[in-house]
Every structure is written in C-alpha cells, then in structure tokens.
Design a protein around this motif. Structure first.
Motif, PDB file in Angstrom:
ATOM      1  N   UNK A 160      17.039  34.782   3.518  1.00 36.30           N
ATOM      2  CA  UNK A 160      17.379  33.289   2.916  1.00 36.30           C
ATOM      3  C   UNK A 160      16.985  32.459   3.869  1.00 36.30           C
ATOM      4  N   UNK A 161      16.709  32.852   5.122  1.00 34.71           N
ATOM      5  CA  UNK A 161      16.238  31.735   6.151  1.00 34.71           C
ATOM      6  C   UNK A 161      15.089  32.279   6.924  1.00 34.71           C
ATOM      7  N   UNK A 162      15.135  31.450   8.014  1.00 31.16           N
ATOM      8  CA  UNK A 162      13.722  31.849   8.829  1.00 31.16           C
ATOM      9  C   UNK A 162      14.215  32.055  10.321  1.00 31.16           C
ATOM     10  N   UNK A 163      13.348  32.554  11.393  1.00 27.43           N
ATOM     11  CA  UNK A 163      13.758  32.674  12.531  1.00 27.43           C
ATOM     12  C   UNK A 163      13.374  31.430  13.523  1.00 27.43           C
ATOM     13  N   UNK A 164      14.607  31.055  14.133  1.00 24.07           N
ATOM     14  CA  UNK A 164      14.539  30.202  15.141  1.00 24.07           C
ATOM     15  C   UNK A 164      13.911  30.740  16.655  1.00 24.07           C
ATOM     16  N   UNK A 165      12.482  30.486  16.647  1.00 25.58           N
ATOM     17  CA  UNK A 165      12.106  31.093  17.886  1.00 25.58           C
ATOM     18  C   UNK A 165      12.723  30.663  19.269  1.00 25.58           C
ATOM     19  N   UNK A 166      12.943  29.570  19.102  1.00 25.65           N
ATOM     20  CA  UNK A 166      13.819  29.036  20.399  1.00 25.65           C
ATOM     21  C   UNK A 166      15.063  29.365  20.825  1.00 25.65           C
ATOM     22  N   UNK A 167      15.842  29.652  19.505  1.00 24.42           N
ATOM     23  CA  UNK A 167      17.327  30.372  19.807  1.00 24.42           C
ATOM     24  C   UNK A 167      17.001  31.582  20.128  1.00 24.42           C
ATOM     25  N   UNK A 168      16.012  32.605  19.666  1.00 19.89           N
ATOM     26  CA  UNK A 168      15.722  34.027  19.993  1.00 19.89           C
ATOM     27  C   UNK A 168      15.575  33.973  21.364  1.00 19.89           C
ATOM     28  N   UNK A 169      14.534  33.120  21.850  1.00 15.87           N
ATOM     29  CA  UNK A 169      14.196  33.083  23.318  1.00 15.87           C
ATOM     30  C   UNK A 169      15.339  32.997  24.056  1.00 15.87           C
ATOM     31  N   UNK A 170      16.179  32.171  23.773  1.00 13.57           N
ATOM     32  CA  UNK A 170      17.356  31.912  24.622  1.00 13.57           C
ATOM     33  C   UNK A 170      18.423  33.067  24.633  1.00 13.57           C
ATOM     34  N   UNK A 171      18.538  33.430  23.320  1.00 15.24           N
ATOM     35  CA  UNK A 171      19.414  34.721  23.029  1.00 15.24           C
ATOM     36  C   UNK A 171      18.858  36.125  24.153  1.00 15.24           C
ATOM     37  N   UNK A 172      17.621  35.953  23.941  1.00 16.02           N
ATOM     38  CA  UNK A 172      17.083  37.463  24.569  1.00 16.02           C
ATOM     39  C   UNK A 172      16.894  37.108  26.080  1.00 16.02           C
ATOM     40  N   UNK A 173      17.525  35.782  26.632  1.00 15.05           N
ATOM     41  CA  UNK A 173      17.189  35.682  28.039  1.00 15.05           C
ATOM     42  C   UNK A 173      16.017  34.966  28.488  1.00 15.05           C
ATOM     43  N   UNK A 174      15.221  34.556  27.739  1.00 10.53           N
ATOM     44  CA  UNK A 174      13.956  34.191  27.991  1.00 10.53           C
ATOM     45  C   UNK A 174      13.607  32.620  27.956  1.00 10.53           C
TER      46      UNK A 174
END
Length: 167
Positions: free
Chosen positions: A76-90
C-alpha cells in the motif's frame, strides 16, 4: 478478474517454505494465478488473496552504501530510501540493480522472498508490520505468498523494525 486463492500444504516448495518448515515456524501458503500483464506484483497478490494491501508486504532489494539490503514494506506504500539508509546505518540508499538482486537472493524479480535467500542480506521490516497479527510476503515465486507473524519473519531474517515506508 482475479482467481480465487488456493491454500497449499505447509511443506516443500520453495527455499522460503523449506526454511519456514525447518525452523518449525507456523505459517500458511497461499497461491493464485499470476497475470504477467499485472502492473504491480504486490497489489495483484493483495487483490487475488482478498487481503488488505497494508497486510501484504513487498520485498525490495536496495544498495545501502555499497551493501545490498532487503527492505520489506507494505504494498500500500512505497520505500523511503532515506529512512532505509538511516535504519541500516548508512548514508545513502538506491534501488539495487535487478540482476544483482536476483543473483544474490536466488529469486526472480516479483518473487523475491525475504526468507530462504541464497545469501542472507541485512533486512529491515517496516514498523507497520507490528500492527498486524500476520502479514503476507512472497514465498519465493510469482503467484505464491506465505502468511506468518511479523515477529517470526523478523526472527528468521534477523530483521530490524523501522519506519521505512511512505504512504
């Protein structure tokens, strides 16, 4: 018109279902006839299974600072690439090259499962998954979904929960 989903037995099938069976995890497998003309694999699965799109999660492979990372977000949504980078420590995330994602996971695009991958990748599961008793993710091929608890999925994939989806 979507075909009615069929329930399958809980053993055998794909590396994902084999991994779930081997771990002794409670799960259900649901199949439907995949339409190659479908614009969205995840939305097709939600409609075919009669499940809300916020309970069907897509598995995306991203490149976070040169390291492939799996993101599991609601269709129902899309991936927030910035949030993923932060969550993955990148610092920066981009979508991975589809050929690299297929080669590394052992699955084809539209059928990539977070479970039973050829090479275990760091995994981030959208925090919204916690609001559902069960979610559906790809079971390892187009037209096949596995339903399990988000906690079990996180345990089996060593995933972290983080808000990585946008609506």
């Amino acid at each position: 018109m979507a075909k009615k989903p069929k329930k399958q037995s809980q053993s055998g099938g794909t590396p994902a279902t084999v991994a779930l069976t081997a771990a002794g995890t409670e799960f259900s497998v649901h199949s439907y006839e995949h339409d190659p003309a479908s614009a969205s694999y995840g939305e097709e699965a939600a409609e075919a299974l009669g499940v809300s799109p916020d309970r069907v999660f897509k598995t995306l492979v991203a490149d976070v600072d040169g390291r492939l990372t799996v993101a599991v977000v609601p269709v129902a949504g899309s991936l927030d690439l910035k949030a993923l980078a932060t969550a993955a420590g990148g610092k920066r995330a981009t979508m991975a090259d589809p050929a690299a994602a297929e080669r590394t996971t052992g699955y084809v695009r539209g059928g990539i499962s977070p479970l039973g991958q050829r090479k275990r990748l760091p995994t981030v599961l959208d925090a919204s998954a916690r609001s559902h008793p069960t979610i559906c993710v790809s079971a390892g091929r187009r037209g096949l979904e596995v339903e399990l608890s988000p906690t079990d999925l996180a345990t089996l994939t060593d995933a972290i929960f983080a808000p990585i989806a946008r609506n």
